[in-house]
Design a protein around this motif. Structure first.
Motif, PDB file in Angstrom:
ATOM      1  N   LEU A  43      16.440  26.211  -2.262  1.00 41.27           N
ATOM      2  CA  LEU A  43      15.374  26.801  -1.458  1.00 41.27           C
ATOM      3  C   LEU A  43      15.755  28.223  -1.058  1.00 41.27           C
ATOM      4  O   LEU A  43      16.933  28.607  -1.117  1.00 41.27           O
TER       5      LEU A  43
ATOM      6  N   ASP B 222       9.633  21.069   6.278  1.00 49.04           N
ATOM      7  CA  ASP B 222       9.837  22.424   6.788  1.00 49.04           C
ATOM      8  C   ASP B 222      11.125  22.520   7.605  1.00 49.04           C
ATOM      9  O   ASP B 222      11.846  23.528   7.538  1.00 49.04           O
ATOM     10  N   GLU B 223      11.428  21.475   8.369  1.00 49.26           N
ATOM     11  CA  GLU B 223      12.671  21.482   9.147  1.00 49.26           C
ATOM     12  C   GLU B 223      13.889  21.435   8.226  1.00 49.26           C
ATOM     13  O   GLU B 223      14.887  22.123   8.451  1.00 49.26           O
TER      14      GLU B 223
ATOM     15  N   ALA C  28      14.022  22.544   5.175  1.00 52.93           N
ATOM     16  CA  ALA C  28      14.113  23.826   4.476  1.00 52.93           C
ATOM     17  C   ALA C  28      14.791  24.889   5.325  1.00 52.93           C
ATOM     18  O   ALA C  28      15.333  25.864   4.791  1.00 52.93           O
ATOM     19  N   ALA C  29      14.771  24.687   6.636  1.00 47.63           N
ATOM     20  CA  ALA C  29      15.393  25.649   7.551  1.00 47.63           C
ATOM     21  C   ALA C  29      16.770  25.187   8.023  1.00 47.63           C
ATOM     22  O   ALA C  29      17.308  25.723   8.995  1.00 47.63           O
ATOM     23  N   ALA C  30      17.364  24.207   7.327  1.00 51.91           N
ATOM     24  CA  ALA C  30      18.647  23.653   7.768  1.00 51.91           C
ATOM     25  C   ALA C  30      19.803  24.623   7.585  1.00 51.91           C
ATOM     26  O   ALA C  30      20.884  24.410   8.140  1.00 51.91           O
ATOM     27  N   GLY C  31      19.609  25.671   6.807  1.00 51.99           N
ATOM     28  CA  GLY C  31      20.632  26.702   6.688  1.00 51.99           C
ATOM     29  C   GLY C  31      21.376  26.673   5.373  1.00 51.99           C
ATOM     30  O   GLY C  31      21.455  25.647   4.691  1.00 51.99           O
ATOM     31  N   ASP C  32      21.918  27.831   5.025  1.00 45.41           N
ATOM     32  CA  ASP C  32      22.673  27.975   3.783  1.00 45.41           C
ATOM     33  C   ASP C  32      23.843  26.993   3.770  1.00 45.41           C
ATOM     34  O   ASP C  32      24.585  26.884   4.744  1.00 45.41           O
TER      35      ASP C  32
ATOM     36  N   VAL D  22      19.293  26.167   1.121  1.00 44.43           N
ATOM     37  CA  VAL D  22      19.378  24.708   1.154  1.00 44.43           C
ATOM     38  C   VAL D  22      19.260  24.170  -0.274  1.00 44.43           C
ATOM     39  O   VAL D  22      18.392  24.607  -1.042  1.00 44.43           O
TER      40      VAL D  22
ATOM     41  N   THR E  18       6.136  18.368   8.275  1.00 43.81           N
ATOM     42  CA  THR E  18       6.999  18.887   9.337  1.00 43.81           C
ATOM     43  C   THR E  18       8.466  18.664   8.995  1.00 43.81           C
ATOM     44  O   THR E  18       9.306  19.559   9.157  1.00 43.81           O
TER      45      THR E  18
ATOM     46  N   MET F 257       8.707  24.949  -2.500  1.00 44.20           N
ATOM     47  CA  MET F 257       9.410  26.111  -1.950  1.00 44.20           C
ATOM     48  C   MET F 257      10.573  26.552  -2.832  1.00 44.20           C
ATOM     49  O   MET F 257      11.153  27.622  -2.610  1.00 44.20           O
TER      50      MET F 257
ATOM     51  N   ASP G  66      16.345  29.800   1.655  1.00 38.46           N
ATOM     52  CA  ASP G  66      17.383  29.999   2.673  1.00 38.46           C
ATOM     53  C   ASP G  66      18.708  29.353   2.301  1.00 38.46           C
ATOM     54  O   ASP G  66      19.604  29.238   3.147  1.00 38.46           O
TER      55      ASP G  66
END
Length: 439
Positions: A318, A404-405, A407-411, A322, A401, A434, A320
């Motif tokens: 992804l 999306d969470e 996907a934002a969990a971080g590199d 992930v 939801t 994504m 970011d």
């Protein structure tokens, strides 16, 4: 295959209407009928989304291609009999329907049998550039068509590539019938996994395996994991039997030990955590190759290259950073356990397992499902149930939801998706939408 429709009618004792036509390929999906010459359409009633294909004959198909049917003639060229499946099996059992000279391999496995089949194919000399199809099982095969898998594979296969096909274990009696029809040169039993035990019990699973072995000829090479000999050797004999064992050495490398007709060898498998889910399939493929005297760097390289392709097809990155491991092909308890275990061994900043329901039989206990999430938690993996799981687990509230969470969990975070169900597939679709394009 190479039949005329009149020859098919004579072979199967069926009726024939319309002019005789030469046919060289069979389709059961109406979407495949695009005006191709020499195509035979086989109608039958299937569960959605295919539906009762015979209802589409009159307006869409009958005047375009010849067809097999169980219903009255509606025009064009038809072979009419009481059972489309029986007609296809009769055709596949005839010399005119079988791929002349092709090496035939039957596969029984519950954990990623599609991947095992791909690795077996390249180990036995098949092309390495064919498309791979990960993801949910219904993206590889129309739901409800398992009973047609072996006859269609035989009828549509060319003579220049090994034919590797998964035997149907979902329906009682079909695995033995498939094995008898395929008459394999090699039979690979990749496991006797929890799915089969859940569906039929331990005795039923062994009886089904006995049925398959009884249908194989005396010269069939049988490949099994080490440890199944005590259960299976009485039924394997006098066929040549070969075993393999996948393990881990002190350096943390995945190892493979082969015993091919009493000749043993050992070595390291070129794999890492993201590819460890394929270790059993790699072992089976290399053992089958060795059983047929196909060894050496060329075979090793082909299996390694296909393992890399299979894994690359399931791993998505992804924006970011992930990583998403798409194991939505893992729909049984054993396969989901394998997917979670691979994630547990992977060094990552954060690890998440989104697990949908499994499709094991009705005797599969709810506690068995929950134990997978317990395994995940014990390994430091955050496990989340996407519908169909028992009490005492964290449940997914909303697929979009949650996606999306994640996907934002971080590199450096890794998410594995495994199991079935609408919620799991909704998370999958959202995350893969994504994903960065593959190079």
């Amino acid at each position: 295959m190479n039949f005329t429709t009149l020859e098919i009618a004579e072979l199967t004792g069926a009726g024939h209407e319309g002019p005789s036509c030469v046919v060289q390929r069979v389709a059961i999906d109406p979407g495949e009928v695009v005006g191709e010459d020499n195509l035979l359409f086989a109608t039958s009633a299937h569960p959605p989304p295919l539906g009762d294909t015979s209802l589409r004959l009159e307006d869409e198909i009958a005047e375009r291609v010849p067809y097999l049917t169980e219903r009255p003639w509606v025009g064009g060229t038809a072979v009419i009999g009481p059972s489309t499946e029986a007609m296809l099996r009769s055709m596949a059992g005839d010399d005119r329907g079988r791929p002349a000279g092709a090496l035939r391999v039957g596969v029984i496995a519950t954990d990623a049998p599609w991947a095992m089949a791909e690795l077996l194919r390249v180990a036995l000399g098949g092309r390495t550039d064919t498309p791979v199809r990960p993801g949910p099982p219904d993206e590889r095969e129309i739901p409800g068509t398992e009973r047609f898998r072996v006859p269609l594979a035989l009828l549509n296969h060319g003579p220049d590539q090994p034919l590797v096909v998964e035997l149907n274990r979902r329906h009682r009696g079909c695995a033995g019938a498939d094995a008898a029809l395929l008459d394999p040169h090699v039979l690979v039993i990749g496991d006797l996994g929890p799915r089969q035990v859940a569906m039929m019990g331990t005795d039923g699973t062994l009886r089904q395996t006995e049925e398959v072995l009884a249908a194989c000829g005396p010269d069939t090479h049988v490949v099994i994991p080490e440890g199944l000999q005590d259960d299976l050797d009485p039924w394997i004999a006098p066929r040549p039997r070969h075993t393999y064992r996948v393990g881990t050495n002190a350096a943390g490398e995945t190892t493979l030990h082969l015993d091919v007709s009493g000749r043993t060898s050992s070595g390291a498998l070129p794999t890492d955590a993201s590819r460890r889910w394929l270790a059993n399939a790699q072992g089976a493929a290399l053992t089958a190759g060795a059983a047929l005297a196909r060894t050496g760097p060329e075979v090793d390289d082909a299996v390694t290259a296909m393992s890399t392709r299979l894994t690359d097809a399931t791993v998505h990155t992804l924006p970011d950073g992930v990583a998403v491991w798409d194991r939505s092909d893992a729909t049984s308890v054993g396969a989901v356990i394998g997917a979670v275990a691979a994630l547990a061994e992977h060094p990552a900043d954060a690890r998440y397992a989104i697990l949908g329901p499994v499709d094991d039989g009705p005797t599969a206990a709810e506690g068995l499902h929950c134990s997978i999430l317990d395994r995940a938690a014990a390994a430091g993996v955050v496990g989340i149930a996407a519908g169909g799981w028992g009490i005492g687990t964290d449940h997914l509230d909303h697929p979009v939801t949650m996606a999306d969470e994640l996907a934002a969990a971080g590199d450096g975070a890794v998410v594995v998706l495994a199991g079935t169900g609408a919620d799991l597939l909704s998370v999958r679709d959202r995350l893969l939408s994504m994903a960065q394009p593959k190079s």
